[in-house]
Design a protein around this motif. Sequence first.
Motif, mmCIF file in Angstrom:
data_model
loop_
_atom_site.group_PDB
_atom_site.id
_atom_site.type_symbol
_atom_site.label_atom_id
_atom_site.label_comp_id
_atom_site.label_asym_id
_atom_site.label_seq_id
_atom_site.Cartn_x
_atom_site.Cartn_y
_atom_site.Cartn_z
ATOM 1 N N SER A 117 -105.205 -13.913 -21.130
ATOM 2 C CA SER A 117 -104.411 -13.077 -20.140
ATOM 3 C C SER A 117 -103.288 -12.195 -20.085
ATOM 4 C CB SER A 117 -104.134 -14.578 -19.575
ATOM 5 O OG SER A 117 -105.508 -14.811 -18.567
ATOM 6 N N ARG A 118 -102.056 -13.010 -21.058
ATOM 7 C CA ARG A 118 -100.971 -12.440 -21.958
ATOM 8 C C ARG A 118 -101.082 -11.480 -22.573
ATOM 9 N NH1 ARG A 118 -96.472 -15.207 -21.363
ATOM 10 N NH2 ARG A 118 -95.373 -14.179 -23.484
ATOM 11 N N ALA A 119 -102.354 -10.940 -22.858
ATOM 12 C CA ALA A 119 -102.828 -10.286 -24.325
ATOM 13 C C ALA A 119 -103.126 -9.348 -23.526
ATOM 14 C CB ALA A 119 -103.862 -9.885 -25.022
ATOM 15 N N VAL A 120 -104.013 -8.992 -22.293
ATOM 16 C CA VAL A 120 -104.604 -8.202 -21.109
ATOM 17 C C VAL A 120 -103.502 -7.348 -20.331
ATOM 18 C CG1 VAL A 120 -105.928 -7.704 -19.121
ATOM 19 C CG2 VAL A 120 -106.586 -8.767 -20.971
ATOM 20 N N CYS A 121 -101.926 -8.359 -20.053
ATOM 21 C CA CYS A 121 -100.564 -8.346 -19.702
ATOM 22 C C CYS A 121 -99.720 -7.377 -20.303
ATOM 23 C CB CYS A 121 -100.035 -9.564 -18.426
ATOM 24 S SG CYS A 121 -101.167 -9.862 -17.239
ATOM 25 N N LYS A 122 -99.986 -7.184 -21.186
ATOM 26 C CA LYS A 122 -98.939 -6.992 -22.240
ATOM 27 C C LYS A 122 -99.524 -5.388 -22.843
ATOM 28 C CE LYS A 122 -97.131 -10.892 -25.027
ATOM 29 N NZ LYS A 122 -97.586 -11.447 -26.381
ATOM 30 N N PHE A 130 -96.721 2.338 -13.194
ATOM 31 C CA PHE A 130 -97.028 3.219 -12.732
ATOM 32 C C PHE A 130 -97.480 3.383 -12.080
ATOM 33 C CE2 PHE A 130 -94.314 4.457 -16.776
ATOM 34 C CZ PHE A 130 -93.303 5.306 -16.362
ATOM 35 N N ASN A 131 -98.159 2.361 -11.146
ATOM 36 C CA ASN A 131 -99.110 2.269 -10.003
ATOM 37 C C ASN A 131 -100.271 2.517 -10.580
ATOM 38 O OD1 ASN A 131 -97.329 1.353 -8.410
ATOM 39 N ND2 ASN A 131 -97.287 3.759 -7.894
ATOM 40 N N ILE A 132 -101.390 2.144 -12.240
ATOM 41 C CA ILE A 132 -102.521 2.090 -12.538
ATOM 42 C C ILE A 132 -102.850 0.679 -12.760
ATOM 43 C CG2 ILE A 132 -103.844 3.209 -14.406
ATOM 44 C CD1 ILE A 132 -101.582 5.255 -14.620
ATOM 45 N N ASN A 133 -103.553 0.140 -12.075
ATOM 46 C CA ASN A 133 -103.971 -1.530 -12.310
ATOM 47 C C ASN A 133 -105.189 -1.534 -12.567
ATOM 48 O OD1 ASN A 133 -105.604 -0.426 -10.710
ATOM 49 N ND2 ASN A 133 -105.310 -2.452 -9.106
ATOM 50 N N GLU A 134 -105.826 -0.634 -12.889
ATOM 51 C CA GLU A 134 -107.669 -0.811 -13.568
ATOM 52 C C GLU A 134 -107.171 -1.502 -14.805
ATOM 53 O OE1 GLU A 134 -108.460 2.348 -11.232
ATOM 54 O OE2 GLU A 134 -106.471 2.250 -13.004
ATOM 55 N N PRO A 135 -106.959 -1.535 -16.160
ATOM 56 C CA PRO A 135 -106.353 -2.593 -17.089
ATOM 57 C C PRO A 135 -106.264 -3.737 -16.740
ATOM 58 C CG PRO A 135 -105.023 -0.919 -17.321
ATOM 59 C CD PRO A 135 -105.569 -0.669 -15.874
ATOM 60 N N VAL A 136 -105.818 -4.021 -15.240
ATOM 61 C CA VAL A 136 -105.714 -5.313 -15.106
ATOM 62 C C VAL A 136 -106.081 -5.928 -14.509
ATOM 63 C CG1 VAL A 136 -104.166 -4.926 -13.077
ATOM 64 C CG2 VAL A 136 -104.159 -7.183 -14.661
ATOM 65 N N VAL A 137 -106.706 -5.216 -13.675
ATOM 66 C CA VAL A 137 -108.330 -5.033 -12.267
ATOM 67 C C VAL A 137 -109.867 -5.712 -13.567
ATOM 68 C CG1 VAL A 137 -109.896 -4.579 -11.503
ATOM 69 C CG2 VAL A 137 -107.042 -4.391 -10.764
ATOM 70 N N PHE A 138 -109.802 -4.871 -14.376
ATOM 71 C CA PHE A 138 -111.023 -5.431 -15.444
ATOM 72 C C PHE A 138 -110.681 -5.697 -16.641
ATOM 73 C CE2 PHE A 138 -112.392 -1.023 -12.742
ATOM 74 C CZ PHE A 138 -112.691 -1.781 -12.108
ATOM 75 N N GLY A 139 -109.505 -6.042 -16.511
ATOM 76 C CA GLY A 139 -109.476 -6.677 -18.517
ATOM 77 C C GLY A 139 -109.042 -8.402 -18.442
ATOM 78 N N MET A 140 -108.641 -8.431 -17.107
ATOM 79 C CA MET A 140 -108.121 -10.050 -17.032
ATOM 80 C C MET A 140 -109.243 -11.119 -16.531
ATOM 81 S SD MET A 140 -104.658 -11.304 -16.658
ATOM 82 C CE MET A 140 -104.209 -12.258 -16.062
ATOM 83 N N PRO A 141 -110.741 -10.466 -16.024
ATOM 84 C CA PRO A 141 -110.665 -9.651 -15.144
ATOM 85 C C PRO A 141 -111.122 -10.363 -13.291
ATOM 86 C CG PRO A 141 -112.611 -10.904 -15.590
ATOM 87 C CD PRO A 141 -111.396 -11.271 -16.686
ATOM 88 N N ASN A 145 -114.072 -12.206 -9.912
ATOM 89 C CA ASN A 145 -113.825 -13.572 -10.246
ATOM 90 C C ASN A 145 -112.837 -14.360 -8.975
ATOM 91 O OD1 ASN A 145 -111.452 -16.240 -11.782
ATOM 92 N ND2 ASN A 145 -111.327 -14.880 -12.898
ATOM 93 N N PRO A 146 -113.746 -15.448 -9.166
ATOM 94 C CA PRO A 146 -113.329 -16.536 -7.611
ATOM 95 C C PRO A 146 -111.409 -17.248 -7.889
ATOM 96 C CG PRO A 146 -114.642 -17.965 -8.705
ATOM 97 C CD PRO A 146 -114.989 -16.579 -9.558
ATOM 98 N N ILE A 147 -111.347 -17.518 -9.028
ATOM 99 C CA ILE A 147 -110.204 -18.270 -8.731
ATOM 100 C C ILE A 147 -109.322 -17.187 -8.333
ATOM 101 C CG2 ILE A 147 -108.050 -18.536 -10.478
ATOM 102 C CD1 ILE A 147 -110.448 -20.181 -12.430
#
Length: 194
Positions: A117-122, A130-141, A145-147
Amino acid sequence: MDRARTHRWPGDWRCDPEVRADAVPGSFPGPGSLLIIVLAVQLLWFFGLHGTNVLGAVIDGTYLTALTMNDSLFQAGKPMEYIWTRASFDSYVWMGGAGCSLALVIAVLVFSKRADSRAVCKMSAPMAVFNINEPVVFGMPIVLNPIYFIPWLLVPAVLTIVAYLVTAAGWVPYAHIVVPWVVPPVLYAFLATD
């Protein structure tokens, strides 16, 4: 006579200022429909669809109109009428992208002990600024994800309620300026409210 120049589509109120001034206020949605839109955007994102683009016609058709009306009133020196405009979404609710992804990225970087999770967020942090959230939305994912499902829905809803109430109370000026969606969150709110 050229038909292309004189033809107006049914319901095209933008051509007639008198109709525009009368049509928008009476049909303008309140805070309940605002919450429905925010929750629908979040729900679509949860299923992997770009909620802001899917509902873009509804959001821009309603709230971009309010923004331009507020700006017209501001330019005329009159008080602005619309508490919530298109710029309010990016200023107060979708900071870092839908779901307030910038806050998620910061929280994971500060509190998470999971290396993946830390690697994806880094990697996502520069884009989230800059309001681009696709990497975190699909990378976390976050997608399916019910959590993350409950916070993904509730955080934007709470931000919407708080921002609406604070703006309605007059603690924050009404947004009336179109700002590009990639402007970082705090600067975005500053520029949109003048």
